[in-house]
Design an enzyme around this catalytic site. Structure first.
Site, PDB file in Angstrom:
ATOM      1  N   HIS A  46      -0.970   0.140  26.115  1.00 54.18           N
ATOM      2  CA  HIS A  46      -0.925  -1.176  25.464  1.00 54.18           C
ATOM      3  C   HIS A  46      -0.149  -2.169  26.312  1.00 54.18           C
ATOM      4  O   HIS A  46       0.980  -2.538  25.990  1.00 54.18           O
ATOM      5  CB  HIS A  46      -0.310  -1.075  24.060  1.00 54.18           C
ATOM      6  N   ASP A  94      -5.305  -3.783  19.976  1.00 49.94           N
ATOM      7  CA  ASP A  94      -6.262  -3.937  21.076  1.00 49.94           C
ATOM      8  C   ASP A  94      -7.693  -3.727  20.589  1.00 49.94           C
ATOM      9  O   ASP A  94      -8.629  -4.399  21.035  1.00 49.94           O
ATOM     10  CB  ASP A  94      -5.926  -2.939  22.200  1.00 49.94           C
ATOM     11  N   GLY A 114      11.684  -8.598  10.422  1.00 50.53           N
ATOM     12  CA  GLY A 114      11.176  -9.398  11.538  1.00 50.53           C
ATOM     13  C   GLY A 114       9.811 -10.024  11.292  1.00 50.53           C
ATOM     14  O   GLY A 114       9.243  -9.942  10.201  1.00 50.53           O
ATOM     15  N   ASN A 145      14.856  -3.037  24.004  1.00 45.78           N
ATOM     16  CA  ASN A 145      14.040  -2.255  23.074  1.00 45.78           C
ATOM     17  C   ASN A 145      14.157  -0.750  23.311  1.00 45.78           C
ATOM     18  O   ASN A 145      14.059   0.040  22.368  1.00 45.78           O
ATOM     19  CB  ASN A 145      12.580  -2.701  23.148  1.00 45.78           C
TER      20      ASN A 145
HETATM   21  P1  NAD Z   1      11.133 -10.058  15.628  1.00 40.96           P
HETATM   22  O1  NAD Z   1      12.279 -10.409  16.500  1.00 40.96           O
HETATM   23  O2  NAD Z   1      10.551 -11.113  14.763  1.00 40.96           O
HETATM   24  O3  NAD Z   1      11.557  -8.858  14.670  1.00 40.96           O
HETATM   25  C1  NAD Z   1      12.199  -7.714  15.136  1.00 40.96           C
HETATM   26  C2  NAD Z   1      13.129  -7.216  14.050  1.00 40.96           C
HETATM   27  O4  NAD Z   1      13.761  -6.045  14.531  1.00 40.96           O
HETATM   28  C3  NAD Z   1      14.256  -8.228  13.694  1.00 40.96           C
HETATM   29  O5  NAD Z   1      14.258  -8.466  12.304  1.00 40.96           O
HETATM   30  C4  NAD Z   1      15.525  -7.520  14.145  1.00 40.96           C
HETATM   31  O6  NAD Z   1      16.648  -7.782  13.332  1.00 40.96           O
HETATM   32  C5  NAD Z   1      15.086  -6.061  14.051  1.00 40.96           C
HETATM   33  N1  NAD Z   1      15.923  -5.153  14.816  1.00 40.96           N
HETATM   34  C6  NAD Z   1      16.449  -5.315  16.055  1.00 40.96           C
HETATM   35  N2  NAD Z   1      17.176  -4.229  16.382  1.00 40.96           N
HETATM   36  C7  NAD Z   1      17.096  -3.373  15.345  1.00 40.96           C
HETATM   37  C8  NAD Z   1      17.611  -2.083  15.088  1.00 40.96           C
HETATM   38  N3  NAD Z   1      18.397  -1.449  15.965  1.00 40.96           N
HETATM   39  N4  NAD Z   1      17.311  -1.490  13.910  1.00 40.96           N
HETATM   40  C9  NAD Z   1      16.519  -2.111  13.011  1.00 40.96           C
HETATM   41  N5  NAD Z   1      16.005  -3.344  13.182  1.00 40.96           N
HETATM   42  C10 NAD Z   1      16.288  -3.947  14.344  1.00 40.96           C
HETATM   43  O7  NAD Z   1      10.004  -9.392  16.557  1.00 40.96           O
HETATM   44  P2  NAD Z   1       8.479  -9.105  16.180  1.00 40.96           P
HETATM   45  O8  NAD Z   1       7.653 -10.255  16.547  1.00 40.96           O
HETATM   46  O9  NAD Z   1       8.417  -8.569  14.803  1.00 40.96           O
HETATM   47  O10 NAD Z   1       8.133  -7.939  17.238  1.00 40.96           O
HETATM   48  C11 NAD Z   1       8.738  -6.685  17.147  1.00 40.96           C
HETATM   49  C12 NAD Z   1       8.295  -5.789  18.293  1.00 40.96           C
HETATM   50  O11 NAD Z   1       6.894  -5.496  18.174  1.00 40.96           O
HETATM   51  C13 NAD Z   1       8.462  -6.421  19.673  1.00 40.96           C
HETATM   52  O12 NAD Z   1       8.958  -5.459  20.561  1.00 40.96           O
HETATM   53  C14 NAD Z   1       7.052  -6.826  20.051  1.00 40.96           C
HETATM   54  O13 NAD Z   1       6.882  -6.908  21.436  1.00 40.96           O
HETATM   55  C15 NAD Z   1       6.269  -5.691  19.449  1.00 40.96           C
HETATM   56  N6  NAD Z   1       4.827  -5.926  19.259  1.00 40.96           N
HETATM   57  C16 NAD Z   1       3.989  -4.883  19.458  1.00 40.96           C
HETATM   58  C17 NAD Z   1       2.635  -5.020  19.276  1.00 40.96           C
HETATM   59  C18 NAD Z   1       1.705  -3.858  19.479  1.00 40.96           C
HETATM   60  O14 NAD Z   1       0.494  -4.060  19.573  1.00 40.96           O
HETATM   61  N7  NAD Z   1       2.177  -2.638  19.525  1.00 40.96           N
HETATM   62  C19 NAD Z   1       2.116  -6.261  18.882  1.00 40.96           C
HETATM   63  C20 NAD Z   1       2.988  -7.312  18.670  1.00 40.96           C
HETATM   64  C21 NAD Z   1       4.356  -7.135  18.877  1.00 40.96           C
HETATM   65  C1  LMR Z   2       0.423  -8.121  21.720  1.00 42.03           C
HETATM   66  O1  LMR Z   2      -0.439  -7.487  22.326  1.00 42.03           O
HETATM   67  O2  LMR Z   2       0.177  -9.196  21.135  1.00 42.03           O
HETATM   68  C2  LMR Z   2       1.817  -7.562  21.638  1.00 42.03           C
HETATM   69  O3  LMR Z   2       1.967  -6.476  22.481  1.00 42.03           O
HETATM   70  C3  LMR Z   2       2.857  -8.592  21.838  1.00 42.03           C
HETATM   71  C4  LMR Z   2       2.926  -9.076  23.254  1.00 42.03           C
HETATM   72  O4  LMR Z   2       4.006  -9.022  23.834  1.00 42.03           O
HETATM   73  O5  LMR Z   2       1.919  -9.543  23.771  1.00 42.03           O
END
Ligand code: NAD
Ligand code: LMR
Length: 334
Positions: free
Chosen positions: A196, A169, A33, A113
């Protein structure tokens, strides 16, 4: 404060790779991803990583082939969708950016999710129950309770080994404050506590000396920017997802701290959303604060320290939100 030097080590991984002892087997779930790909790249550069297993339901072998050509000594392997258990075999650290990113609020992706995290945690609890599990997937505030309950039901729950990654953050708070006061972010580390998402994110600027003159409207705007920093990226990407590159950086920095803690380095302190005694009596079982890492994971949870009256107000709103997010996570499994 956690070591900023981790970032510099990552940047000069080639220089370190031949001399550092590689000790940790890492699995990335969701490696194909937007976050997973750059995170895998950064983990390939990390001198502590011995083996890097990349898993996704789509595209992980391609990412693995690509990353594996980088000339650092770690071994990289990609796994197809039906090879989850093989990908987890032998993992000591599991990093999870699997799932969907948001279009509107972090809650709009909850059910998708929650299922992804439940299923991946179930496999991790079975195959690699002692591994440190680092959850990036949103909404983090609910995903960590879900994974924890899955481990509990499997009889392998160790609260010290499940982390919600709230590092972004802290990265934002430091960067945004530095921009206001005209400093290098290295000199403006900020403690961020709570959770978060939105108002559950509570930056404690009063604990950073450089923020002394930041008051009134400027202060309020700064807090708001940290709490809703994710929105800036979501809006700028206009439907193409949320933060990926800054998150990959933050995730790699968190993982690097964990590797150093596992290796026995002392005084490794990071922010993380974990099972926490801090507000347990108020019914809040999970809370992000500064934690000290060691071979067994989150070995010490630091108290918040002194808060201003304004910060106390932010904390109050945070607790209300967190309580609901945690309950929502538990309710999903019932
Ligand atoms: P994305 O859609 O680009 O990538 C997600 C990946 O997960 C994809 O490649 C998809 O095929 C894979 N996936 C889906 N279901 C799966 C499974 N069962 N097993 C394995 N892989 C699986 O999304 P992204 O932009 O990489 O974001 C991923 C997650 O991270 C989101 O939930 C987003 O909100 C979160 N996020 C969190 C933070 C944080 O601060 N914690 C920051 C940014 C994004
Ligand atoms: C962030 O803080 O950028 C991530 O949690 C992605 C989002 O959904 O904002």
């Amino acid at each position: 404060m956690f070591a900023r030097s981790a970032a510099h080590k990552l940047a000069s991984a080639r220089q370190f790779s031949s001399s550092a002892a590689r000790h940790t087997n890492v699995t990335v779930l969701g490696a194909g991803g937007g976050i997973g790909q750059p995170l895998s790249l950064l983990l390939k550069l990390d001198p502590h990583v011995k083996k890097l297993n990349l898993y996704d339901i789509r595209g992980a072998p391609g990412v693995a082939a690509d990353v594996s050509h980088i000339d650092t000594a770690s071994e990289v392997k990609g796994f197809e969708a039906d090879k989850l258990e093989d990908a987890l075999d032998g993992a000591e650290v599991i990093v999870v950016p699997a799932g969907v990113p948001r279009k509107m609020t972090r809650d709009d992706l909850f059910s998708t999710n929650a299922s992804v995290v439940r299923d991946l945690a179930t496999a991790a609890a079975r195959v690699a129950p002692k591994a440190h599990l680092c959850i990036i997937t949103n909404p983090v505030n609910s995903m960590v309770p879900i994974a924890s309950r899955v481990y509990e039901k499997a009889g392998v729950y160790d609260p010290k080994r499940i982390f919600g990654v709230s590092m972004l953050d802290v990265v934002r708070a430091s960067r945004f404050l530095a921009a206001i006061v005209g400093a290098d972010p290295v000199n403006t580390p900020v403690t961020v506590v709570g959770g978060h998402s939105g108002e559950t994110i509570v930056p404690l600027f009063s604990q950073t000396p450089a923020s002394k003159g930041v008051t009134g409207e400027v202060y309020k705007k700064l807090v708001h920017r940290v709490q809703f920093g994710g929105d800036e990226v979501v809006q700028a990407k206009a439907g193409a997802g949320s933060a990926t590159l800054s998150m990959a950086y933050a995730g790699a920095r968190f993982a690097n701290a964990l590797f150093r803690g596992i290796a026995g380095e002392k005084g490794v302190i990071v922010p993380s959303y974990v099972r926490s005694p801090l507000f347990e009596k108020e019914g809040i079982e999970f809370f992000a604060s500064r934690i000290e890492l060691g071979p067994n994971g989150a070995e010490k949870i630091h108290p918040l320290g002194q808060l201003t009256a304004e910060e106390e107000e932010y904390l109050k709103a945070c607790k209300d939100g967190l309580k609901k997010n945690i309950q929502k996570g538990f309710a999903f499994l019932e």
